[in-house]
Structure formats: structure tokens, C-alpha cells
Design an enzyme around this catalytic site. Structure first.
Site, short mmCIF file in Angstrom:
data_model
loop_
_atom_site.label_atom_id
_atom_site.label_comp_id
_atom_site.label_asym_id
_atom_site.label_seq_id
_atom_site.Cartn_x
_atom_site.Cartn_y
_atom_site.Cartn_z
N HIS A 1 7.52 -24.69 15.18
CA HIS A 1 8.91 -25.11 14.97
C HIS A 1 9.30 -26.32 15.83
O HIS A 1 9.85 -27.30 15.34
CB HIS A 1 9.89 -23.98 15.26
CG HIS A 1 9.62 -22.73 14.48
ND1 HIS A 1 9.20 -22.73 13.18
CD2 HIS A 1 9.72 -21.42 14.83
CE1 HIS A 1 9.06 -21.48 12.75
NE2 HIS A 1 9.37 -20.66 13.74
N ARG B 1 0.82 -1.21 0.00
CA ARG B 1 0.00 0.00 0.00
C ARG B 1 0.85 1.26 0.00
O ARG B 1 0.46 2.31 -0.46
CB ARG B 1 -0.80 0.01 1.31
CG ARG B 1 -2.26 -0.08 1.13
CD ARG B 1 -2.98 -0.01 2.43
NE ARG B 1 -2.13 -0.29 3.59
CZ ARG B 1 -2.55 -0.18 4.84
NH1 ARG B 1 -3.77 0.23 5.08
NH2 ARG B 1 -1.77 -0.45 5.86
N ASP C 1 4.32 -19.03 19.31
CA ASP C 1 5.31 -18.51 18.35
C ASP C 1 6.32 -19.59 17.95
O ASP C 1 6.78 -19.61 16.81
CB ASP C 1 6.04 -17.32 18.99
CG ASP C 1 6.92 -16.57 18.01
OD1 ASP C 1 6.48 -16.35 16.87
OD2 ASP C 1 8.05 -16.18 18.39
N HIS D 1 9.75 -22.21 8.61
CA HIS D 1 11.09 -22.11 8.03
C HIS D 1 12.09 -23.06 8.68
O HIS D 1 13.13 -23.36 8.10
CB HIS D 1 11.58 -20.65 8.02
CG HIS D 1 12.03 -20.14 9.35
ND1 HIS D 1 11.16 -19.74 10.32
CD2 HIS D 1 13.27 -19.95 9.87
CE1 HIS D 1 11.84 -19.32 11.37
NE2 HIS D 1 13.12 -19.45 11.12
N ASP E 1 -4.82 -1.62 -2.28
CA ASP E 1 -5.48 -1.44 -0.99
C ASP E 1 -6.48 -2.57 -0.86
O ASP E 1 -7.36 -2.72 -1.71
CB ASP E 1 -6.19 -0.08 -1.00
CG ASP E 1 -6.63 0.29 0.41
OD1 ASP E 1 -7.00 -0.64 1.15
OD2 ASP E 1 -6.60 1.49 0.73
N LEU E 2 -6.32 -3.34 0.20
CA LEU E 2 -7.14 -4.55 0.35
C LEU E 2 -8.64 -4.29 0.28
O LEU E 2 -9.40 -5.11 -0.21
CB LEU E 2 -6.86 -5.17 1.71
CG LEU E 2 -5.90 -6.32 1.73
CD1 LEU E 2 -5.84 -6.93 3.11
CD2 LEU E 2 -6.37 -7.36 0.73
C1 BG6 Z 1 10.05 -17.04 14.08
C2 BG6 Z 1 9.52 -16.46 15.36
O1 BG6 Z 1 9.14 -17.97 13.56
O2 BG6 Z 1 11.27 -17.70 14.34
C3 BG6 Z 1 10.52 -15.49 15.97
O3 BG6 Z 1 8.30 -15.77 15.09
C4 BG6 Z 1 11.86 -16.17 16.12
O4 BG6 Z 1 10.06 -15.01 17.22
C5 BG6 Z 1 12.30 -16.84 14.83
O5 BG6 Z 1 12.80 -15.18 16.50
C6 BG6 Z 1 13.55 -17.66 15.03
O6 BG6 Z 1 14.02 -18.12 13.79
P1 BG6 Z 1 15.57 -18.37 13.55
O7 BG6 Z 1 15.63 -19.02 12.21
O8 BG6 Z 1 16.23 -17.04 13.60
O9 BG6 Z 1 16.02 -19.27 14.67
#
Ligand code: BG6
Length: 485
Positions: free
Chosen positions: A236, A47, A231, A174, A90-91
Site C-alpha cells: 500500500h 469447504r 502487510d 485495494h 476440497d482442494l
Molecule cells: C490490509 C491489511 O491490506 O489493509 C490490514 O492487511 C489493514 O492489516 C488494512 O488493516 C487497512 O485497510 P483500510 O482500507 O481499512 O485502511
């Protein structure tokens, strides 16, 4: 290897933090390494910037600093910028999506929509894409957090599922893209050596730690409504756990791997709310010192409520109810503002049943495999060996697989690998809906109990978290790896 065909990568949240730190740098790296098809385009959507010129200026000012440890190759950077188009959107304005559709017309190949936005925008964006027919022949990437609890995550998945089929949906975690996680699969399923030992008869306990030195940075507001359990643990840590504990899949295709991970998540011993204080520790950092620098308390970070009861640290004892793992404790731990930045998996094998070499052969420190995810990615096997000289004096030694020494080139950041997987249509490293649901179901009793009563235990920034996390392991006659040294 270059992407299989041409593509258009549409990046929602084009001026956001994630785009700046991770996504655009990863795309640049793939481009520099010649891994993107020459005709592939990136279409940033945001935006804030008026036009392409303004956006490219933003990219130059903000993204370059996050690119490559080896510095920026100016030629590659300039040809990377040539790939980028920009659509101001703009959504709330339906006509902007028509504009987006028009901008995408005529571009061939795979179409990817990457939603690097908050989860509350996932459904509105998907609906708006569908309203202009852009959900056809496309892939959609959803960033975490996907929802806030089981109910909200189901609501998002239901709504997105009405627009995109499951095979079109790439839920990113990730951690699954990190090189050593891939290597763990290679180690377990490519070598006959470990698999027979990878079970309750030979494994005493397993620890998985993701420790961070960083605090909540500029994300206080988001984090205060999220906490470490949502989180880091729900996604993870449970994903790492499922990779460590899964049965050998019949192949590495997406569903074989994900089916096996799902079996682990479904076999997690449900947590009885009356047991929570025994198997779960939550903490919140107070002011402290990290590497000689004073850092403030969590409750005084920008965006955080001064009386916040959000946890910045979690330690858990988890059990898996199946034949392979019954009775083996898995200790999971994560926290912000801890003493070190380290992510690792520690497999503690049992001591020999009888030691002909004397009592010293039974001591801890050997019979252990440590998979270090970051920093200094290594897999290290600790064994006992005889010290040189007279007598049978034993010492712990280690065999190392240090990736950067063995493989001098080709290391890839997690986001780079995962983005290439999306473009190439490989789903194995993305979280399927049923996995996500199983993970939310398992954490929910803890979320509910913590929301209803009590508060986190304080720990000083720069330490390893509340003492209760060590006491939890002591009850099982063990300790966290760093406590041994
Ligand atoms: C994210 C979290 O998914 O992973 C963050 O939201 C965290 O809070 C991060 O800092 C850590 O990832 P990495 O790859 O830096 O260990």
C-alpha cells in the site's frame, strides 16, 4: 455504468473473512446500483457449507452486517442472492475441480477466479484449474500478501505465470481503488496548476501516513508472521508513493500508468543495511488507551507469541533518485493501535524565498497540500491569508475539495471499483509483476536486517508510535503533521 457483458465470478475462500467483509458486500453494492450485467453469476467455492442453501444462510447471517452504510435494500438483497451459486470443493480432491468445471459449463461471458485465500493456496488452485482447462479465457485475481519476500513472491509469480498470462493476472492492492487516489491522478494530470510545482525545486518533503486504531483483531497468527513492513509498506505505502511521485503518463491505459509507477519503484534509493537505524523505525504496541478504552499489548493478543519481535509500526525516510525528486525526503508511516484512524498524503511546499510580508509569512502551516484518503475524503490546500482588520496579520487558511459535498452521489468503495475493473478487463489499478518485484527488492534489506538483530521500540497503544519516528523527522527540521497542531 453496467458491466460490459455477462460474467461468472468464482470466489475461492467463499466463507472467509475477506469474502464476508469486503468482496460480497462490494458485489452486492454493484448489484444494487445496477452495475452488474443481469446475467452475471457469482459462484462461491468453499469447504465448509454443504450446499447452496447452507451457503446462502451463511451469507444472510454473516455478510448482511457488512453491507452498505445506508442499510440493506431487501429487494436488491434477495435478487443478489439469486445470482449466487455454490460449489463445495476440497482442494485436495481433483474430482472437485471437475465438479467446478461442470458447474461453470454453459455460462457465457467473462470468467473471473478470485482467490481470497492464503498465498500458499494460489499455486495449487491455479494448477488444479489448469488441470481441468479452466485457465483458458479467464482472469485470476490474487489477493495480498503475495509471498513473504522476494523469493517466495517470485516463486508464486513464476508458477502462476506458467498457467495464466500476465494480462490475465489481477494483483489487487485495494488502496489503488480508493476514490481520493484516483482523484490525486486527476488533480496532478488534469490541472496545470500543480504539475510545475510538483518537483524538488518547490517541494520540501512529503509524508504518507496510514494510521489505524485497530489492533490485529482475529488475525494475530497471520500478522505475527507478517508484520507492518510486509502487510502495509511493501504494497500500500509504496504504491501510494509511486502514484504521488510518478511522471505524467502518456495515457491512462494500464501499461502507461504502470510503467511510470515502476520507474519510481526502481528509482528508490537502495537502503544500505548500515543506515537502517537512521532511516527506519520499527515499533510494537504495548497496552494503552484508545478513545477511553483500555486495549491490551500486542504480545498478549490471541495468536501472537509472547516474545514476538514483529513490528506493528514502521516509519521510513525514503529518497527517489531522479531529477524530479533528488534530495526530497518522503516520510512513510503506518501502524496499528495508533491515536487515530487516518490515511493521508501531505505535500509540504517550500516557503517563499523572501517574505515582503514579514517573518510570519515564513511560518509553517501554509504552502501545503493534504490529500486525505480516509476518513472524510478531502483534498485541502493550505495558503496564507491576511486576517481581517488593521495591520498585516497573516493566518493559514485552506481551500477544500470535500468530495461528498461536491459529488453527492456515486462514491464507491475501493473493492467495488476494483471488482468492476476486473470484470470489465481494466488492469490499470492492479499491480504488475515487475512493480511487485521492485517493491520487494527495495524492502528486503530492511526485512533482513530486522530479522537478524534488535527488536521493535515499544509504544503505548493510543499514541503516534515510538518517539524515534518523530526524532527522524526532526533531523530534517520537520515534524509529522499532527505534531504541528
Ligand atoms: C490490509 C491489511 O491490506 O489493509 C490490514 O492487511 C489493514 O492489516 C488494512 O488493516 C487497512 O485497510 P483500510 O482500507 O481499512 O485502511
Amino acid at each position: 455504468m453496467q458491466t460490459d457483458s455477462s460474467f461468472t465470478f468464482v470466489l475461492f475462500g467463499g466463507t472467509g473473512d475477506l469474502a464476508m467483509r469486503k468482496i460480497l458486500p462490494a458485489l452486492y453494492e454493484a448489484h444494487r446500483a445496477g452495475m452488474l450485467a443481469a446475467t452475471g453469476k457469482i459462484v462461491a467455492v468453499a469447504r465448509h457449507e454443504e450446499d447452496r442453501g447452507g451457503y446462502l444462510q451463511w451469507v444472510n447471517e454473516h455478510v448482511k452486517a457488512h453491507v452498505s452504510k445506508n442499510g440493506v435494500d431487501e429487494n436488491a438483497w434477495s435478487s443478489f442472492l439469486d445470482r449466487i451459486e455454490y460449489v463445495k470443493l476440497d482442494l485436495g480432491r481433483a474430482e472437485d475441480f471437475v465438479k467446478l468445471r461442470d458447474a461453470l459449463q454453459g455460462q457465457s461471458g467473462t470468467r473471473v477466479f478470485y482467490l481470497a485465500t492464503g498465498p500458499s493456496l494460489f499455486v495449487p488452485i491455479c494448477r488444479a484449474l489448469a488441470s481441468v482447462g479452466l485457465n483458458q479465457n479467464a482472469r485470476i485475481v490474487l489477493e495480498k500478501p503475495l509471498g513473504y519476500d522476494l523469493r517466495s513472491s517470485n516463486a508464486i509469480n513464476d508458477a502462476v505465470g506458467e498457467i495464466f498470462a500476465e494480462e490475465q493476472i489481477y494483483r489487487i492492492d485495494h488502496y489503488l481503488g480508493k476514490e481520493p487516489v484516483q482523484n490525486l491522478l486527476a488533480l496532478r494530470f488534469g490541472n496545470a496548476l500543480f504539475e510545475p510545482l510538483w518537483r524538488r525545486e518547490w517541494v520540501e518533503s512529503i509524508q504518507i501516513t496510514i494510521a489505524e486504531e485497530l489492533g490485529v483483531e482475529a488475525r494475530g497468527d497471520f500478522y505475527d508472521n507478517t508484520g507492518a513492513l510486509r502487510d502495509m509498506v511493501q504494497n500500500h505505502l509504496l504504491q501510494l508513493l509511486s502514484i504521488v511521485a510518478m511522471e505524467p503518463p502518456h495515457s491512462m491505459d494500464s501499461d502507461s500508468v504502470r510503467d511510470e509507477k515502476l520507474r519510481v519503484l526502481r528509482a528508490l534509493k537502495p537502503i544500505d543495511p548500515r543506515d537502517i537505524s537512521r532511516v527506519a523505525v520499527r515499533g510494537q504496541y504495548h497496552a494503552g488507551v484508545i478513545r477511553g478504552t483500555s486495549v491490551p499489548a500486542y504480545a498478549t493478543e490471541p495468536g501472537v507469541k509472547p516474545d514476538s519481535t514483529t513490528e506493528t509500526f514502521v516509519a521510513l525516510k525514503v529518497e527517489i533518485e531522479n531529477w524530479r525528486w533528488a534530495g526530497v525526503p518522503f516520510f512513510l508511516r503506518t501502524g496499528k493501535r495508533l491515536a487515530d484512524r487516518v490515511a493521508e498524503i501531505v505535500v509540504n511546499f517550500r516557503a517563499v524565498p523572501h517574505s515582503a510580508l514579514g517573518a510570519s509569512a515564513l511560518r509553517a502551516g501554509a504552502n501545503r497540500l493534504v490529500i486525505r484518503l480516509q476518513p472524510n475524503e478531502t483534498i485541502r490546500l493550505y495558503c496564507l491569508a491576511k486576517k481581517p482588520g488593521e495591520g498585516m496579520n497573516l493566518s493559514s487558511v485552506h481551500l477544500d475539495l470535500a468530495f461528498d459535498q461536491f459529488f453527492k452521489e456515486g462514491q464507491m468503495e475501493a473493492y467495488q471499483r476494483l471488482l468492476l475493473d476486473v470484470i470489465n478487463g481494466r488492469l490499470a489499478l492492479f499491480v504488475r509483476r515487475d512493480e511487485q518485484e521492485a517493491a520487494w527488492k527495495w524492502v528486503e534489506p530492511i526485512l533482513n536486517e530486522w530479522a537478524a538483530s534488535g527488536k521493535p521500540k515499544p509504544y503505548a497503544a493510543g499514541t503516534w508510535g515510538p518517539a524515534a519516528a518523530s526524532a527522524m523527522l526532526a533531523q530534517h527540521g520537520t515534524c509529522w503533521l499532527e505534531e504541528e497542531n
